[in-house]
Design an enzyme around this catalytic site. Structure first.
Site, PDB file in Angstrom:
ATOM      1  CG  ASP A  46     -18.265 -20.536  37.452  1.00  0.00           C
ATOM      2  OD1 ASP A  46     -17.968 -20.014  36.364  1.00  0.00           O
ATOM      3  OD2 ASP A  46     -18.525 -21.753  37.571  1.00  0.00           O
ATOM      4  CD  GLU A 118     -16.360 -16.604  37.480  1.00  0.00           C
ATOM      5  OE1 GLU A 118     -16.852 -17.046  36.424  1.00  0.00           O
ATOM      6  OE2 GLU A 118     -15.608 -17.276  38.208  1.00  0.00           O
TER       7      GLU A 118
END
Length: 226
Positions: A46, A118
């Site tokens: 992220d 992610e």
């Protein structure tokens, strides 16, 4: 895994990184400590994604004001965008899920798919460095940049405009729940019109959850008016 690596355009030196990235917490819990979930990788991915996208937009769009930069970045890194990447990769079929999550449709769950994207990004970064991670982001995320830049309205604005066609309408967003640790929170929002629920959504921030709720509400209004 070879097929997935071909789709990714990256071959892992240490396949354990990719295996970890595909391991959901439900599978890790069933393993009784033998497997580690992808939650830590998702946290790292992220941050890498946000930094690389922000850096790219800053360098390549010197005339864009801060607000447009923020809006474009949000459109590129939101859950909806990441789920599209997961679908492009067919990532759901490679996920390692617990029995309950698997039987409950976890392979198609948007939050699980977005988190896995992610996590895979972080796995590529740890295995091959920031250059390899940038190539992944360029191929699967920044290729959507034009759509992000041209997106004229967010879902909340679009919903507000639909509602304002009639006077006296009261639109409200309500936080109805949240789950997960501080570094990986998920928020649940309901949007109501004159006290009646129009839609609900979830996201890794309250703003993202509100956007997803607004999107669902727009679909509800379109169906009701069809």
């Amino acid at each position: 895994m070879n097929t997935l690596e071909e789709k990714l355009g990256y071959t892992f030196q240490d396949p354990a990184y990719l295996e970890n990235a595909l391991t959901h917490s439900s599978r890790a819990n069933e393993s009784r400590g033998k497997l580690q979930s992808n939650e830590r990788l998702e946290f790292l991915g992220d941050s890498i994604l946000g930094m690389v996208v922000a850096d790219h937009l800053y360098r390549n769009h010197p005339d864009l004001p801060e607000g447009d930069l923020t809006r474009t970045r949000a459109a590129l890194v939101c859950e909806e965008s990441l789920v599209e990447v997961a679908h492009e990769l067919g990532l759901g079929e490679y996920l390692r899920l617990g029995k309950g999550e698997n039987s409950g449709g976890g392979r198609e769950r948007p939050s699980i798919q977005a988190d896995a994207v992610e996590a895979v990004l972080a796995a590529i970064y740890l295995d091959g460095g920031i250059g390899s991670a940038r190539k992944f982001i360029q191929k699967f995320i920044l290729s959507r940049e034009i759509a992000g830049l041209m997106k004229p309205l967010d879902h909340k604005t679009a919903l507000q405009e639909l509602v304002q066609r009639e006077s006296g309408q009261i639109l409200q967003y309500c936080l109805v729940g949240e789950e997960g640790p501080d570094h990986n929170k998920r928020f649940f929002i309901e949007v109501t019109l004159n006290g009646a629920c129009l839609g609900s959504g979830s996201g890794r921030s309250k703003k993202e959850a509100e956007q997803m709720a607004a999107k669902a509400a727009i679909q509800t209004l379109k169906q009701n008016n069809a």
